[in-house]
Design a protein around this motif. Structure first.
Motif, PDB file in Angstrom:
ATOM      1  N   GLN A  81       0.836  -1.194   0.000  1.00  0.00           N
ATOM      2  CA  GLN A  81       0.000   0.000   0.000  1.00  0.00           C
ATOM      3  C   GLN A  81       0.869   1.240   0.000  1.00  0.00           C
ATOM      4  N   ARG A  83       0.355   5.627   0.206  1.00  0.00           N
ATOM      5  CA  ARG A  83      -0.554   6.763   0.377  1.00  0.00           C
ATOM      6  C   ARG A  83       0.205   8.061   0.162  1.00  0.00           C
ATOM      7  N   LYS A  84      -0.415   8.938  -0.610  1.00  0.00           N
ATOM      8  CA  LYS A  84       0.168  10.274  -0.805  1.00  0.00           C
ATOM      9  C   LYS A  84      -0.302  11.150   0.344  1.00  0.00           C
ATOM     10  N   GLU A  85       0.649  11.804   1.019  1.00  0.00           N
ATOM     11  CA  GLU A  85       0.337  12.637   2.173  1.00  0.00           C
ATOM     12  C   GLU A  85       1.038  13.982   2.029  1.00  0.00           C
ATOM     13  N   SER A 234      -3.494   2.181  -7.723  1.00  0.00           N
ATOM     14  CA  SER A 234      -4.105   2.652  -6.479  1.00  0.00           C
ATOM     15  C   SER A 234      -3.773   4.114  -6.191  1.00  0.00           C
ATOM     16  N   LEU A 235      -2.630   4.573  -6.666  1.00  0.00           N
ATOM     17  CA  LEU A 235      -2.251   5.977  -6.495  1.00  0.00           C
ATOM     18  C   LEU A 235      -2.903   6.892  -7.519  1.00  0.00           C
TER      19      LEU A 235
END
Length: 297
Positions: A81, A83-85, A234-235
């Motif tokens: 996984q 995630r862009k933060e 997913s991104l």
């Protein structure tokens, strides 16, 4: 953020990109699951300076050279996984580890989806191949087969006679039109329309449905390919449709449609080889470095 860059995939493209970043004294983490695409092949060819070496030996030497740089770390795991933060990305691995970086470079490679022909998968990389430049010369001008998987296989069949007398097994995939038949005849290609039942023997003898056996030294096939990880999708990265399957869309610096996410190697090209992957890694590594200096994501 813990790292300047996290590279997912530590094969030829990923390590090549990492080397550029390491030499720029950037803090780099490589996360790799150990599934090189060419792990089935005994030798690698067509890469200047490495011709004829075992793929594992090339990779081992490359990793030793990369890990000699003090700003590089390596984790043997698979990213599940991303995630862009704010300020970058957080990645989670299959073992539950979490890592953060300002930039993410996807070098996950592709998976080859082989035709469902009995005996073919067991010979993949040994006597069944996809790249004539990588494996054609070693067949020593012996008899060669091309197994059709799509209309693109016609191009394959027209190329292979430079490496040996070629039989094109159309296998019900498509019927060459008169112009295509003329092109094949001009190249000296033998057409075989009877369906293929299985591949057997020490090399890659083709057994047809009627029981007839066509003895060949090597069989070439163009498998469908798919990107070897769901991270790009997913991104939200955009993809391009290639002749063999979709690949990750990038710009000239190898940045994807998602700011801060870069991609290189087979996952970001319509066709691949070890040499192309190494060169693409150089482009991606320098592109990521420039973005760390001049970009704002």
């Amino acid at each position: 953020m813990g790292y300047d860059v996290i590279i997912t995939g530590g094969s030829y493209a990923g390590m090549s990109a990492g080397l550029q970043l390491a030499r720029a004294r950037r803090k780099v983490l490589v996360i790799d699951g150990g599934q090189r695409r060419n792990r089935f092949a005994a030798t690698s060819h067509g890469f200047l300076g490495q011709d004829g070496r075992a793929p594992a030996d090339i990779a081992e030497d490359a990793r030793a050279q990369l890990m000699a740089y003090p700003t590089v770390e390596w984790v043997s795991d698979t990213v599940v996984q991303a995630r862009k933060e704010e300020g970058g990305f957080t990645l989670e691995t299959s073992r539950g580890q979490h890592f953060q970086a300002q930039r993410l470079l996807l070098a996950t490679g592709v998976v080859d989806d082989l035709p469902a022909v009995q005996g073919l998968a067991e010979r993949w990389g040994k006597s069944v191949f996809h790249c004539p430049y990588c494996h054609g010369y070693e067949l020593d001008q012996g008899p060669i087969g091309v197994l059709a998987t799509s209309p693109m296989s016609l191009h394959h069949a027209l190329m292979l006679p430079d490496w040996g007398p070629t039989t094109f097994f159309t296998n019900g995939v498509f019927e060459p039109d008169p112009e295509q038949r003329a092109s094949l005849e001009l190249r000296g290609v033998t057409l075989e329309a009877e369906p293929v039942e299985r591949i057997e023997g020490e090399r890659a003898n083709v057994v047809l449905e009627g029981g007839r056996v066509v003895a060949i030294d090597g069989l070439f096939v163009l498998p469908r390919t798919r990107v070897g990880s769901s991270l790009a999708a997913s991104l939200g990265c955009e993809f391009e449709d290639g002749p063999l399957g979709a690949f990750i869309q990038t710009d000239m610096t190898r940045e994807t449609s998602v700011p801060g996410v870069f991609a290189c190697g087979d996952a970001a090209m319509p066709f691949g080889s070890v040499a192309l992957s190494v060169g693409d890694g150089v482009r991606a590594g320098s592109g990521v470095h420039r973005s760390l200096i001049f970009g704002a994501h």
